[in-house]
Structures are given as C-alpha cells and as structure tokens.
Enzyme design. Structure first.
Site, mmCIF file in Angstrom:
data_model
loop_
_atom_site.group_PDB
_atom_site.id
_atom_site.type_symbol
_atom_site.label_atom_id
_atom_site.label_comp_id
_atom_site.label_asym_id
_atom_site.label_seq_id
_atom_site.Cartn_x
_atom_site.Cartn_y
_atom_site.Cartn_z
ATOM 1 N N ASP A 167 16.480 5.485 -25.696
ATOM 2 C CA ASP A 167 16.419 5.865 -27.109
ATOM 3 C C ASP A 167 15.251 5.149 -27.771
ATOM 4 O O ASP A 167 14.773 4.112 -27.283
ATOM 5 C CB ASP A 167 17.735 5.552 -27.828
ATOM 6 N N GLU A 204 20.190 1.489 -28.081
ATOM 7 C CA GLU A 204 19.766 0.111 -28.332
ATOM 8 C C GLU A 204 19.115 -0.032 -29.693
ATOM 9 O O GLU A 204 19.361 -1.001 -30.419
ATOM 10 C CB GLU A 204 18.794 -0.338 -27.228
#
Length: 454
Positions: free
Chosen positions: A92, A156
């Site tokens: 991500d 994250e």
C-alpha cells in the site's frame, strides 16, 4: 559451470526489476476506499501473491486482516536445519497529494536523471522488488540457504493495525529466527545504513463545534465564536514559539547518541527554502529521531475559491504525533487527547477520535544478524562500513513482532534515503540503491545461514 557472483547476477536482473516495479507502481493501492477503489489494493495484493507463487513459495495466501485490508503471505522452505528469515515490505502507498505538482504521472514509473519516479517506488513497493531480486540471485548461486517467509502488508501507511492484530491472533505465522524489515533506508545514497530506532505514532482527529450553523460574518462576526479560528488557536498550542512540540506532560528534550545529521545536509534533504528557519532546539538528530513531534496533517475548512463571508460553526483537523523510544504510544495518545480537550478556546465543544497508533521500536544492534549484515554491506558498498541511524517514521508492526518473537533478531533496511522524497510529490528510487541493497540482502542470507551452522 561456475555460478556468477551475486553482484553480477543482481545486475543482470535489473531490467526485469524495473519492469516489475512499473507494474506494481501502476496499482493505485492507497488503502483508503474514500480516496481510491478497494479493487486497486486487491489487484496489487494479487500481483504479489502471483509473484511469490512463481518463485516457488508455498502456502501463498491473501490474509483478510481485521481492518478490512489484505496482507500477502508465502513460505519458501530451506535446507534441513537452516534458520528461517522473515522478509517484510508493504504494497500500500500514500496518496499522491497534488497530482499537478508531479513532473510525471504518480502511478506510472518514469525514469528521469538516473532515478525511477512514481508513488511507492521507494516506499515500499521497491522493497518487495528488493526481496525478489535477492532471492533470485541466491537461486542462481546454488539455492536459498535459509527458510524464507515473506509478508507484504496492505495498510501500513494508514496505521490501522490490521496486520498487527492478525499476527497476534496467529502467532505462529510470522515466527522466524531473523526478520528483515525492508521499509527503512540509507542515511544518504551510497552509505549503507541499518535503522536502530523508530518513532511510534498516534493519529487523532479533533472536531470543534461552536454554533448550530454558519453565520453571516458581517452580522455576527466579532462576538460569535468562530470554530475555525478556535481550531487554529488550539493547534497553535501544540508548539512553542520556536516550533518545539509542547504536548502537556510529554518531555521534549531527549538526546540522540550516534550518527549525527548536519544541519546544512538536513536543510538540503528537506528542501527548506532560503531564509526559513528550522524548528525546535537541539541537534537535528535529537529532533527527528529522539523527541516527540506533532504535525497537523489535514484541516477540513472552506477552500479559498468559493468561500463565503461566514463565521464557521465547526472545524475538524487530523493531528499526527511521532513518539520516540522511551515513551509509550498509548500514554502519549492519552496526553495528546487531554491536551486537545483542555486547550480548546471559548468553551468550544471538543470531540477527539483515535485513527491510528503504533509503538516506538529499538533494535538490538549487537545481535549476530547485524554482524552478518555488516559483512554483506561491506561487499555491496565497497569502501563503506555499515552505519546505524534512527528513523523518525513509524512501522507499527516492528513492535508487535518484537513482542511476539522476543528471540528474533530484527533488522531494518530499505530504499527510503532522503532523495527518495517518500510521502511527498515526485517520490523516486535510486536503481543503484535497489541493486546494492538486493546484493546486501542476498549476501546477508548466506552469511546468516553460515553463522547459524557454526
């Protein structure tokens, strides 16, 4: 036929690495469905799963984590009796911010002036490619000498804790003798660095309400409490006049012992405008690695274009607090919440919502794994010795792994050196750093396997 040295093998694999990183960067994998479709993250996760399967990983799985995102897991068995190493990265990314400020499309890898530009090139899709490069080089050199687990996180950047909670619920899944977190970076390009400390973080949204609805500023302004002005005053209370973070009860004066960050280098790396002062006191290393730091990362307010002459009834802001080792993130969250609730002016009604949280981390740099990494970096970076530095950013999973596996040795390396400009527009990665760090990781796995045999 003699296998080529690992540095030569990695060099030969770099065109493939560029092509794969281009594919990964093309996914708009921001783990926030309010900004980008969830399907973009799902597609990126699928890409990672396919890549692990193609490399012979077993038990490849898309893990549905409690925050609604997916992490990707795979296991590559090693020789009998060999140690197991966990390799971490995340797929991500941060949102691109102002796309018009990018010199090339943020989700299209573009080569310019010897660097590869695109969101996630350094943070941290490049980290996934680094792991793949290292493993492929080892296969060409006779085989991977350790058991390898790979975990690619899907949230994250949002700090919502999905993988941390999943790991706590499945404590056997990520167990390993050593853990390489590929989400840090060198102090500068060409200087091999492992990260010794990470600041933790807490993220809060604060809302102020003062009126039942907006009012005409000519008719009511001057007596009616303006929620936006109240928010400005409240946020200003989080800093002293020199810019030092001043959250009630949170000590702002710790010192950093170790590699220092010259102020002139920091000004260049941070692209501080001429004549603008740095904030805070103490050394730069003190301020960014050892002390708490508050940042206002967003405010909901009327845009200038289309603004009306109104007294605002409500205002909302998002506040990030970086928490250094030696502080507890839960306690820091309580202190920040109490500060926001007690400093709102004019009796404004305050609502505070916690968005994310992660504990700070301190690595044991005396462990055998660091000796193996130092030897590997000496080969990957001829003439340079491995340095240890702090990192002001947060990787919440690190503390979870340290608590779950207290015997594991945790190392932090990665591609996020200052020129990478992670989280900003025009993020980029140095392909030379990607190549050298892949070499270092491959040699580390060999060194570590040999050290455990002894």
């Amino acid at each position: 036929m003699t296998a080529r040295p690992i540095p030569e093998t990695v060099a030969s694999l770099m065109p493939r690495a560029k092509a794969e990183l281009s594919e990964l960067v093309a996914f708009q994998s921001v783990a926030d469905p309010e900004q980008f479709p969830r399907s973009e993250c799902e597609a990126a996760a699928g890409w990672v799963a396919d890549a692990l399967t193609a490399e012979g990983f077993q038990d490849v799985a898309l893990l549905d984590t409690p925050d609604g995102t997916q992490s990707v897991y795979g296991f590559l068995p090693g020789p009998a009796g060999a140690p197991t190493v966990l390799l971490y990265a995340h797929y991500d990314v941060q949102p691109p911010l102002d796309e018009s400020a990018w010199l090339s499309p943020p989700f299209e890898l573009t080569e310019r002036d010897g660097r590869w530009y695109g969101r996630g090139t350094a943070d941290c899709k490049g980290g996934l490619i680094m792991h793949l490069l290292a493993l492929r080089a080892l296969k060409a050199d006779g085989g991977v000498p350790v058991g390898v687990k790979v975990i690619a996180e899907g949230s994250e950047e949002q700090g919502t804790g999905g993988l941390e909670r999943y790991a706590e619920e499945h404590p056997e899944l990520l167990a390993a003798d050593a853990i390489v977190i590929g989400d840090a970076g060198n102090f500068r390009v060409g200087l091999p660095t492992v990260t010794a400390t990470l600041r933790g973080m807490t993220m809060l949204r604060v809302t102020l309400n003062t009126l039942e609805g907006n009012l005409h500023s000519g008719q009511f302004g001057g007596a009616a409490p303006d929620a936006l002005a109240a928010m400005i005053q409240l946020l200003a209370s989080l800093r002293a006049e020199d810019g030092t973070t001043t959250v009630d009860g949170l000590a702002p004066d710790a010192s950093w012992e170790g590699l220092q960050y010259p102020e002139e280098e920091f000004r260049k790396d941070a692209r501080v405008l001429d004549g603008v002062e740095l904030i805070g006191t103490g050394s730069v290393a003190d301020r960014i690695w050892a002390r708490p730091a508050v940042t206002v990362i967003g405010i909901d307010c009327p845009p200038v274009v289309g603004a009306t002459p109104s007294v605002q009834a409500s205002a909302r802001a998002q506040v990030s607090l970086r928490v250094p080792p030696g502080h507890d993130a839960v306690e820091a969250t309580k202190l920040l919440t109490a500060h926001l609730e007690s400093h709102a002016p004019w009796g404004a009604r305050v609502t505070v919502e916690q968005v994310g949280q992660g504990q700070p981390f301190r690595a044991d740099v005396t462990s055998p794994a660091y000796t193996s990494m130092a030897a590997a970096m000496r080969v990957a970076y001829p003439g340079e010795e491995m340095q240890t530095a702090g990192m002001g950013g947060s990787i919440p999973l690190c503390n979870t792994l340290a608590q779950l596996y207290p015997e594991s040795e945790i190392l932090l390396i990665g591609l996020s050196e200052p020129e990478a400009q992670i989280h900003a527009v025009n993020e980029s990665v140095s392909p030379e750093e990607l190549e050298r760090l892949a070499v270092a990781e491959a040699l580390f796995l060999q060194n570590y396997a040999e050290s455990r045999q002894g």
